[in-house]
Design a protein around this motif. Structure first.
Motif, PDB file in Angstrom:
ATOM      1  N   ALA A 146       0.938  -1.207   0.024  1.00 26.02           N
ATOM      2  CA  ALA A 146      -0.027  -0.019  -0.141  1.00 26.02           C
ATOM      3  C   ALA A 146       0.791   1.341   0.043  1.00 26.02           C
ATOM      4  N   LEU A 147       2.246   1.138   0.296  1.00 23.13           N
ATOM      5  CA  LEU A 147       2.922   2.336   0.280  1.00 23.13           C
ATOM      6  C   LEU A 147       3.034   2.916  -1.270  1.00 23.13           C
ATOM      7  N   THR A 148       2.777   1.853  -2.127  1.00 22.34           N
ATOM      8  CA  THR A 148       3.106   2.362  -3.785  1.00 22.34           C
ATOM      9  C   THR A 148       1.904   2.028  -4.512  1.00 22.34           C
ATOM     10  N   VAL A 149       0.955   1.233  -4.213  1.00 20.30           N
ATOM     11  CA  VAL A 149      -0.174   0.721  -5.038  1.00 20.30           C
ATOM     12  C   VAL A 149      -0.957   1.848  -5.530  1.00 20.30           C
ATOM     13  N   ASP A 150      -1.508   1.586  -6.727  1.00 21.91           N
ATOM     14  CA  ASP A 150      -2.394   2.437  -7.568  1.00 21.91           C
ATOM     15  C   ASP A 150      -4.049   1.945  -7.362  1.00 21.91           C
ATOM     16  N   LEU A 151      -4.880   2.970  -7.426  1.00 19.54           N
ATOM     17  CA  LEU A 151      -6.247   2.528  -7.335  1.00 19.54           C
ATOM     18  C   LEU A 151      -6.778   2.923  -8.575  1.00 19.54           C
ATOM     19  N   PRO A 152      -7.723   2.221  -9.386  1.00 18.14           N
ATOM     20  CA  PRO A 152      -8.289   2.540 -10.610  1.00 18.14           C
ATOM     21  C   PRO A 152      -9.140   3.481 -10.564  1.00 18.14           C
ATOM     22  N   GLU A 153      -9.700   4.064  -9.195  1.00 19.33           N
ATOM     23  CA  GLU A 153     -10.930   5.071  -9.094  1.00 19.33           C
ATOM     24  C   GLU A 153     -10.550   5.746  -7.955  1.00 19.33           C
ATOM     25  N   LYS A 154     -11.087   6.823  -7.642  1.00 21.75           N
ATOM     26  CA  LYS A 154     -10.980   7.607  -6.219  1.00 21.75           C
ATOM     27  C   LYS A 154     -12.193   6.896  -5.431  1.00 21.75           C
ATOM     28  N   VAL A 155     -11.796   6.884  -4.346  1.00 19.16           N
ATOM     29  CA  VAL A 155     -12.807   6.362  -3.275  1.00 19.16           C
ATOM     30  C   VAL A 155     -13.498   7.483  -2.098  1.00 19.16           C
ATOM     31  N   ASP A 156     -14.489   6.790  -1.512  1.00 22.07           N
ATOM     32  CA  ASP A 156     -15.198   7.733  -0.484  1.00 22.07           C
ATOM     33  C   ASP A 156     -14.391   7.523   0.906  1.00 22.07           C
ATOM     34  N   TYR A 157     -14.058   6.419   1.312  1.00 22.36           N
ATOM     35  CA  TYR A 157     -13.435   6.115   2.473  1.00 22.36           C
ATOM     36  C   TYR A 157     -12.200   5.282   2.240  1.00 22.36           C
ATOM     37  N   VAL A 158     -10.997   5.681   2.890  1.00 18.17           N
ATOM     38  CA  VAL A 158      -9.815   4.775   3.014  1.00 18.17           C
ATOM     39  C   VAL A 158      -9.820   4.369   4.637  1.00 18.17           C
ATOM     40  N   ILE A 159      -9.847   2.974   4.654  1.00 17.88           N
ATOM     41  CA  ILE A 159      -9.685   2.561   6.290  1.00 17.88           C
ATOM     42  C   ILE A 159      -8.460   1.690   6.218  1.00 17.88           C
ATOM     43  N   GLY A 160      -7.763   1.819   7.407  1.00 25.52           N
ATOM     44  CA  GLY A 160      -6.693   0.965   7.568  1.00 25.52           C
ATOM     45  C   GLY A 160      -6.082   0.972   9.086  1.00 25.52           C
ATOM     46  N   GLU A 161      -6.109  -0.053   9.581  1.00 21.27           N
ATOM     47  CA  GLU A 161      -5.505  -0.250  11.000  1.00 21.27           C
ATOM     48  C   GLU A 161      -4.007  -0.797  10.870  1.00 21.27           C
ATOM     49  N   LEU A 162      -3.035   0.323  10.702  1.00 21.89           N
ATOM     50  CA  LEU A 162      -1.549  -0.391  10.533  1.00 21.89           C
ATOM     51  C   LEU A 162      -0.872   0.384  11.708  1.00 21.89           C
TER      52      LEU A 162
END
Ligand SMILES: C[S@@+](CC[C@H](N)C(=O)[O-])C[C@H]1O[C@@H](n2cnc3c(N)ncnc32)[C@H](O)[C@@H]1O
Length: 269
Positions: A95-111
């Motif tokens: 996830a430090l470098t990943v690309d998403l194909p579209e924009k999102v409403d929420y990003v969730i991440g427990e790291l």
């Protein structure tokens, strides 16, 4: 965690899944946002999916990111069991470098780890917030770090230890004070460099900091450390200092997000 892919041993996933205080704080945050109804969501580091299962029935689409290769069979099998499987796109990537194909409403991440050390919560969100829609939200949203100066019985070869309920508290010499606040949507820095005075309440020998992080998952749902997530941690200071009640101790404090706790520098004068 395993430095080659950031994943944890199996037992840790069990501990995280059953930590109701941690999971419930995320659940409450989702509920405060109408269970993410009809939203496009990206979750980073889905692990064994305890948070994912809470919102999946409601969302329109979810991009689920995980980098631990040991979890691939489990995640694929588990998703296939659910009626929401066709709304999911799993991305096995960093996830430090990943690309998403579209924009999102929420990003969730427990790291998260205490003080955002050890894990790359801040850097990952700095990258992933590029994929948020203009009014999009991050879960968690804000992390506030506190400390107290203390005198701890700590073995010479130990640099820090978590304070779980079986452990004794150290001897506190100051009140709790704010160290820094990390607003994940805006944070630009890669770490913290601070210099500030702290009034001493009790006489003793300062040899450690008692660290606590408070996590705001979203406005209206926050929690302090749990046994599986960011328990209060005693960390040796770089030097020790004899203090008397009424003194002012000066602290020069610096660390990089994601680096080992043992690399935090805390010089007392
Ligand atoms: C603290 S666990 C949380 C798992 C799950 N979300 C939960 O709440 O139980 C963090 C997860 O993030 C994954 N992870 C850590 N760094 C990552 C990265 N850079 N890219 C993708 N996944 C990552 C780890 O493999 C681990 O499964």
């Amino acid at each position: 965690f395993d430095e080659s892919h950031y994943g944890f041993p199996e037992i840790y996933y069990k501990i995280m899944e059953t930590d109701t205080q941690r999971v419930d704080a995320f659940h409450k945050a989702f509920q405060l946002h109408n269970n993410l109804q009809d939203a496009t969501v990206c979750e980073i580091g889905v692990g064994t999916l305890p948070l994912t299962k809470l919102y999946m029935p409601y969302v329109k689409k979810a991009y689920l990111i995980e980098n631990n290769p040991d979890l691939v069979p489990y995640i694929n099998k588990e998703i296939a069991k659910h009626p929401w499987a066709d709304k999911v796109e799993v991305i096995y990537a960093d996830a430090l470098t990943v690309d998403l194909p579209e924009k999102v409403d929420y990003v969730i991440g427990e790291l998260m780890s205490i003080y955002c050390a050890n894990e790359f919560q801040v850097q990952i969100f700095q990258h992933m917030r590029e994929f948020l829609k203009p009014n999009g939200k991050l879960f968690p949203n804000r992390i506030v770090n506190f400390a107290r100066l203390c005198e701890a019985e700590i073995d010479p070869d130990v640099h820090h230890y978590p304070v779980n309920f079986t452990r004794h508290q150290p001897m506190f010499l100051t009140q709790q004070f704010l160290v820094n606040e990390i607003e994940l949507l805006k944070e630009k820095k890669q770490g913290v460099k601070l210099s500030f005075p702290v009034p001493v309440l009790f006489s003793g020998t300062v040899n450690a900091l008692y660290l606590e992080s408070y996590v705001e998952v979203t406005e209206g749902s926050n929690f302090t450390g749990t046994d599986s997530l960011m328990p209060p941690t005693v960390l040796k200071t770089t030097n020790t200092q004899e203090v008397k009640a009424g003194d002012l101790v000066h602290i020069d404090f610096s660390f990089d997000y994601g680096s080992s706790l043992d690399e935090i520098s805390c010089v007392l004068s």
